[in-house]
Every structure is written in C-alpha cells, then in structure tokens.
Design a protein around this motif. Structure first.
Motif, PDB file in Angstrom:
ATOM      1  N   GLY A 155       0.827  -1.200   0.000  1.00  0.00           N
ATOM      2  CA  GLY A 155       0.000   0.000   0.000  1.00  0.00           C
ATOM      3  C   GLY A 155       0.862   1.250   0.000  1.00  0.00           C
ATOM      4  O   GLY A 155       2.091   1.190   0.123  1.00  0.00           O
ATOM      5  N   ILE A 156       0.208   2.403  -0.130  1.00  0.00           N
ATOM      6  CA  ILE A 156       0.941   3.667  -0.183  1.00  0.00           C
ATOM      7  C   ILE A 156       0.069   4.778   0.387  1.00  0.00           C
ATOM      8  O   ILE A 156      -1.151   4.770   0.218  1.00  0.00           O
ATOM      9  CB  ILE A 156       1.350   3.985  -1.644  1.00  0.00           C
ATOM     10  CG1 ILE A 156       2.390   5.102  -1.702  1.00  0.00           C
ATOM     11  CG2 ILE A 156       0.136   4.332  -2.491  1.00  0.00           C
ATOM     12  CD1 ILE A 156       2.990   5.275  -3.096  1.00  0.00           C
ATOM     13  N   HIS A 157       0.692   5.710   1.100  1.00  0.00           N
ATOM     14  CA  HIS A 157      -0.061   6.864   1.594  1.00  0.00           C
ATOM     15  C   HIS A 157       0.329   8.109   0.799  1.00  0.00           C
ATOM     16  O   HIS A 157       1.266   8.084  -0.012  1.00  0.00           O
ATOM     17  CB  HIS A 157       0.140   7.066   3.100  1.00  0.00           C
ATOM     18  CG  HIS A 157       1.558   7.269   3.535  1.00  0.00           C
ATOM     19  ND1 HIS A 157       2.214   8.470   3.387  1.00  0.00           N
ATOM     20  CD2 HIS A 157       2.455   6.426   4.117  1.00  0.00           C
ATOM     21  CE1 HIS A 157       3.442   8.373   3.865  1.00  0.00           C
ATOM     22  NE2 HIS A 157       3.615   7.137   4.312  1.00  0.00           N
ATOM     23  N   CYS A 158      -0.368   9.200   1.028  1.00  0.00           N
ATOM     24  CA  CYS A 158      -0.256  10.367   0.147  1.00  0.00           C
ATOM     25  C   CYS A 158       1.145  10.964   0.097  1.00  0.00           C
ATOM     26  O   CYS A 158       1.670  11.253  -0.990  1.00  0.00           O
ATOM     27  CB  CYS A 158      -1.280  11.426   0.549  1.00  0.00           C
ATOM     28  SG  CYS A 158      -1.049  12.129   2.211  1.00  0.00           S
ATOM     29  N   ALA A 159       1.783  11.163   1.259  1.00  0.00           N
ATOM     30  CA  ALA A 159       3.105  11.779   1.272  1.00  0.00           C
ATOM     31  C   ALA A 159       4.162  10.843   0.688  1.00  0.00           C
ATOM     32  O   ALA A 159       5.122  11.290   0.049  1.00  0.00           O
ATOM     33  CB  ALA A 159       3.479  12.192   2.692  1.00  0.00           C
ATOM     34  N   GLU A 160       3.989   9.557   0.903  1.00  0.00           N
ATOM     35  CA  GLU A 160       4.893   8.564   0.316  1.00  0.00           C
ATOM     36  C   GLU A 160       4.787   8.599  -1.208  1.00  0.00           C
ATOM     37  O   GLU A 160       5.804   8.538  -1.921  1.00  0.00           O
ATOM     38  CB  GLU A 160       4.527   7.179   0.846  1.00  0.00           C
ATOM     39  CG  GLU A 160       5.408   6.048   0.342  1.00  0.00           C
ATOM     40  CD  GLU A 160       4.932   4.694   0.845  1.00  0.00           C
ATOM     41  OE1 GLU A 160       5.631   3.703   0.593  1.00  0.00           O
ATOM     42  OE2 GLU A 160       3.854   4.636   1.488  1.00  0.00           O
ATOM     43  N   TYR A 161       3.575   8.699  -1.700  1.00  0.00           N
ATOM     44  CA  TYR A 161       3.320   8.799  -3.140  1.00  0.00           C
ATOM     45  C   TYR A 161       4.016  10.038  -3.712  1.00  0.00           C
ATOM     46  O   TYR A 161       4.666   9.986  -4.768  1.00  0.00           O
ATOM     47  CB  TYR A 161       1.810   8.877  -3.350  1.00  0.00           C
ATOM     48  CG  TYR A 161       1.294   8.659  -4.751  1.00  0.00           C
ATOM     49  CD1 TYR A 161       2.072   8.105  -5.760  1.00  0.00           C
ATOM     50  CD2 TYR A 161      -0.026   8.998  -5.057  1.00  0.00           C
ATOM     51  CE1 TYR A 161       1.560   7.898  -7.034  1.00  0.00           C
ATOM     52  CE2 TYR A 161      -0.550   8.796  -6.323  1.00  0.00           C
ATOM     53  CZ  TYR A 161       0.248   8.251  -7.312  1.00  0.00           C
ATOM     54  OH  TYR A 161      -0.266   8.046  -8.572  1.00  0.00           O
ATOM     55  N   ALA A 162       3.909  11.147  -2.985  1.00  0.00           N
ATOM     56  CA  ALA A 162       4.495  12.402  -3.457  1.00  0.00           C
ATOM     57  C   ALA A 162       6.020  12.343  -3.487  1.00  0.00           C
ATOM     58  O   ALA A 162       6.645  12.739  -4.477  1.00  0.00           O
ATOM     59  CB  ALA A 162       4.028  13.556  -2.570  1.00  0.00           C
ATOM     60  N   ILE A 163       6.634  11.853  -2.409  1.00  0.00           N
ATOM     61  CA  ILE A 163       8.099  11.829  -2.371  1.00  0.00           C
ATOM     62  C   ILE A 163       8.648  10.825  -3.376  1.00  0.00           C
ATOM     63  O   ILE A 163       9.724  11.028  -3.950  1.00  0.00           O
ATOM     64  CB  ILE A 163       8.620  11.529  -0.944  1.00  0.00           C
ATOM     65  CG1 ILE A 163      10.131  11.807  -0.857  1.00  0.00           C
ATOM     66  CG2 ILE A 163       8.305  10.120  -0.524  1.00  0.00           C
ATOM     67  CD1 ILE A 163      10.531  13.234  -1.136  1.00  0.00           C
ATOM     68  N   ASP A 164       7.923   9.748  -3.636  1.00  0.00           N
ATOM     69  CA  ASP A 164       8.353   8.797  -4.665  1.00  0.00           C
ATOM     70  C   ASP A 164       8.387   9.470  -6.038  1.00  0.00           C
ATOM     71  O   ASP A 164       9.310   9.251  -6.832  1.00  0.00           O
ATOM     72  CB  ASP A 164       7.413   7.589  -4.703  1.00  0.00           C
ATOM     73  CG  ASP A 164       7.693   6.591  -3.593  1.00  0.00           C
ATOM     74  OD1 ASP A 164       8.744   6.708  -2.930  1.00  0.00           O
ATOM     75  OD2 ASP A 164       6.855   5.687  -3.385  1.00  0.00           O
ATOM     76  N   ALA A 165       7.370  10.284  -6.320  1.00  0.00           N
ATOM     77  CA  ALA A 165       7.324  10.979  -7.609  1.00  0.00           C
ATOM     78  C   ALA A 165       8.437  12.019  -7.714  1.00  0.00           C
ATOM     79  O   ALA A 165       9.077  12.158  -8.759  1.00  0.00           O
ATOM     80  CB  ALA A 165       5.959  11.642  -7.792  1.00  0.00           C
ATOM     81  N   LEU A 166       8.680  12.741  -6.624  1.00  0.00           N
ATOM     82  CA  LEU A 166       9.748  13.743  -6.625  1.00  0.00           C
ATOM     83  C   LEU A 166      11.117  13.084  -6.739  1.00  0.00           C
ATOM     84  O   LEU A 166      12.037  13.640  -7.347  1.00  0.00           O
ATOM     85  CB  LEU A 166       9.667  14.592  -5.356  1.00  0.00           C
ATOM     86  CG  LEU A 166       8.410  15.462  -5.210  1.00  0.00           C
ATOM     87  CD1 LEU A 166       8.388  16.142  -3.848  1.00  0.00           C
ATOM     88  CD2 LEU A 166       8.340  16.500  -6.323  1.00  0.00           C
ATOM     89  N   SER A 167      11.258  11.905  -6.155  1.00  0.00           N
ATOM     90  CA  SER A 167      12.520  11.166  -6.266  1.00  0.00           C
ATOM     91  C   SER A 167      12.729  10.653  -7.686  1.00  0.00           C
ATOM     92  O   SER A 167      13.851  10.642  -8.196  1.00  0.00           O
ATOM     93  CB  SER A 167      12.533   9.988  -5.286  1.00  0.00           C
ATOM     94  OG  SER A 167      12.462  10.429  -3.948  1.00  0.00           O
ATOM     95  N   ALA A 168      11.641  10.232  -8.326  1.00  0.00           N
ATOM     96  CA  ALA A 168      11.734   9.682  -9.680  1.00  0.00           C
ATOM     97  C   ALA A 168      12.282  10.701 -10.666  1.00  0.00           C
ATOM     98  O   ALA A 168      12.972  10.342 -11.623  1.00  0.00           O
ATOM     99  CB  ALA A 168      10.365   9.189 -10.136  1.00  0.00           C
ATOM    100  N   CYS A 169      11.985  11.981 -10.435  1.00  0.00           N
ATOM    101  CA  CYS A 169      12.483  13.020 -11.348  1.00  0.00           C
ATOM    102  C   CYS A 169      13.706  13.729 -10.772  1.00  0.00           C
ATOM    103  O   CYS A 169      14.079  14.815 -11.235  1.00  0.00           O
ATOM    104  CB  CYS A 169      11.383  14.021 -11.677  1.00  0.00           C
ATOM    105  SG  CYS A 169      10.787  14.994 -10.284  1.00  0.00           S
ATOM    106  N   ASP A 170      14.319  13.120  -9.739  1.00  0.00           N
ATOM    107  CA  ASP A 170      15.570  13.616  -9.139  1.00  0.00           C
ATOM    108  C   ASP A 170      15.446  15.021  -8.557  1.00  0.00           C
ATOM    109  O   ASP A 170      16.408  15.796  -8.570  1.00  0.00           O
ATOM    110  CB  ASP A 170      16.709  13.596 -10.172  1.00  0.00           C
ATOM    111  CG  ASP A 170      17.085  12.185 -10.596  1.00  0.00           C
ATOM    112  OD1 ASP A 170      17.015  11.288  -9.741  1.00  0.00           O
ATOM    113  OD2 ASP A 170      17.432  11.985 -11.773  1.00  0.00           O
ATOM    114  N   LEU A 171      14.272  15.340  -8.027  1.00  0.00           N
ATOM    115  CA  LEU A 171      14.103  16.651  -7.401  1.00  0.00           C
ATOM    116  C   LEU A 171      14.312  16.587  -5.892  1.00  0.00           C
ATOM    117  O   LEU A 171      14.893  17.493  -5.301  1.00  0.00           O
ATOM    118  CB  LEU A 171      12.704  17.201  -7.702  1.00  0.00           C
ATOM    119  CG  LEU A 171      12.448  18.640  -7.260  1.00  0.00           C
ATOM    120  CD1 LEU A 171      13.380  19.605  -7.990  1.00  0.00           C
ATOM    121  CD2 LEU A 171      10.993  19.035  -7.500  1.00  0.00           C
ATOM    122  N   MET A 172      13.828  15.515  -5.256  1.00  0.00           N
ATOM    123  CA  MET A 172      13.965  15.332  -3.813  1.00  0.00           C
ATOM    124  C   MET A 172      14.215  13.858  -3.518  1.00  0.00           C
ATOM    125  O   MET A 172      13.813  12.992  -4.290  1.00  0.00           O
ATOM    126  CB  MET A 172      12.692  15.777  -3.081  1.00  0.00           C
ATOM    127  CG  MET A 172      12.399  17.260  -3.130  1.00  0.00           C
ATOM    128  SD  MET A 172      13.487  18.239  -2.073  1.00  0.00           S
ATOM    129  CE  MET A 172      13.054  17.621  -0.445  1.00  0.00           C
TER     130      MET A 172
END
Length: 242
Positions: A155-172
């Motif tokens: 499963g995934i929660h909202c902030a985890e989803y967000a940081i995963d996306a930001l990590s995928a594009c090498d921003l955070m």
C-alpha cells in the motif's frame, strides 16, 4: 445562499517548518480574490498551477494531526495534461487515483488548501519521469500503518506517493519514504529550496439542498436527518480521514 470562497496570493519568504510551528504561509497576502461559486475558484486555480505543483490540505483527520503535531493532513500532486491540470493522490478507501482538479477539490471540502510551486519549471525529462511514476502507482491501495515502521508494503499513503514521484524526477530524496508525512514533506521542500508557498484558499462545505417541510413533524425529521448526517461526515473525517 451563495458559497463564499477566497484565494490569497502569498508573498512570504520561505521558512523552515518545525514541529508544532504554523504552516509556511504569508503574513500579508498581495491580493485577495472573492468567488461566489466553487466552479469559479476551480477555474481560476487551473490557470495558476503547473506540473509539479503540490496541494497540501489542512483537514479534519485527527490521526495525522496528532501524530505529526501539524495541521497538514494530506498532499496531492498536479500534472498538466493537454493544457488541463489533473491531480494525483492516495486517499483512504480509494488508494492512488487521478482526478480532474475540480473533482479533487470537491473531495477535500471543507478544508484549507496550501499551494506550493516548484522554484523551477519541470524539464521534459523530469515531467516524463514524474508522470511515469505517478501513473505506475495508480490503483495501489491506501495504507498508513507502515508509516510507523518505515518499511514498504503493498500500500501507499499520500506523502509517500508524493516523495516517490519527486525522487523519480531527481528533485527530492528521502531516506525512508514511508515515514514521510505531509508536514515533513513541507519542511523538506522548503528547506531544500525546491518549492515556495504560492496560494492559500479555503474550501467550504457544499451548501445543503433545502428541503421544504410539509408540516412540523416533517420539519423535525429533516432537522434530525441533517444533524445526524453532519455528525457522521465530521466523524468520518476525524477517524477515517475521508
């Protein structure tokens, strides 16, 4: 009765967000725009966002508010698609989903929404990786229990989803994405000078549809029904975070 909604465009300098501190926001808004309808607000906001915009909610979820000692309870990510904003988030009872901006805002009512904009426009490569991760996670069930352990689950929660996306594009990056909360994400993106606070606005609950009573007994039933419904909605927000 018309729905009164307001947008305040913020002009504050980003500051660090510590536990128990107020959210990053402006002391004096540059301007305030008043809207008489929800649709007017949503349409205006559509022209003010971009791919990478983050929407942080201050809602009723007691579990998140107490555990993080912060009013932030939810975060969602915006992607511009064919000139229109779509919103990705992970919600209890639904999981990872993608909605139009108007539909998403409607699910958050009532709440205070803080809009954070990336300091730099996403490049084509960043946008591609960002969207790919968000789309890959669609349909993933919602889960929050692993926030305590920091271990990944199905499963995934909202902030985890967000940081995963930001990590995928090498921003955070985050050492333990499951342990990221909306509050810690705000702190991270501001401290790293990746994002700035942009807009804050209030979403009021949808106006109730008035039902004309046939007699005093029917009026009593309407009042009881409305009161019970309002209590259930509030309790659902507090306990189930929905």
């Amino acid at each position: 009765m018309s729905l009164f909604l307001s947008i305040a465009v913020l002009a504050s300098t980003p500051q660090d967000l510590q536990r128990n501190e107020q959210p990053v926001e402006a002391a004096r808004p540059q301007m305030t725009l008043n809207f008489t309808t929800f649709d007017q607000l949503a349409d205006s906001l559509s022209s003010r966002v971009q791919t990478g915009t983050l929407l942080f909610s201050k809602g009723d979820c007691l579990a998140v508010r107490i555990f993080t000692q912060s009013p932030y309870t939810h975060v969602a990510m915006i992607v511009m698609r064919n000139g229109e904003p779509v919103v990705y988030d992970s919600m209890n009872g639904t999981g990872a989903r993608c909605l139009t901006l108007k539909n998403y805002l409607n699910t958050q009512r009532p709440a205070t929404i803080h809009v954070f904009q990336p300091r730099s426009v996403f490049s084509e490569d960043m946008t591609e990786e960002y969207e790919r991760l968000l789309d890959q996670k669609l349909g993933t069930p919602y889960s929050i229990k692993h926030h305590l352990t920091g271990k990944r689950t199905n499963g995934i929660h909202c902030a985890e989803y967000a940081i995963d996306a930001l990590s995928a594009c090498d921003l955070m990056q985050a050492k333990s994405p499951p342990k990221v909360s909306p509050a810690s994400l705000v702190k991270g993106i501001v401290q790293a000078r990746r994002y700035v606070p942009a807009i804050t606005f209030e979403l009021e609950k949808p106006p109730a549809v008035a039902e004309k009573p046939r007699n005093w007994c029917h009026q009593l039933w309407i009042d009881t029904k409305n009161c019970t419904s309002a209590c259930c909605v509030k309790l659902r927000g507090w306990v189930l975070c929905q």
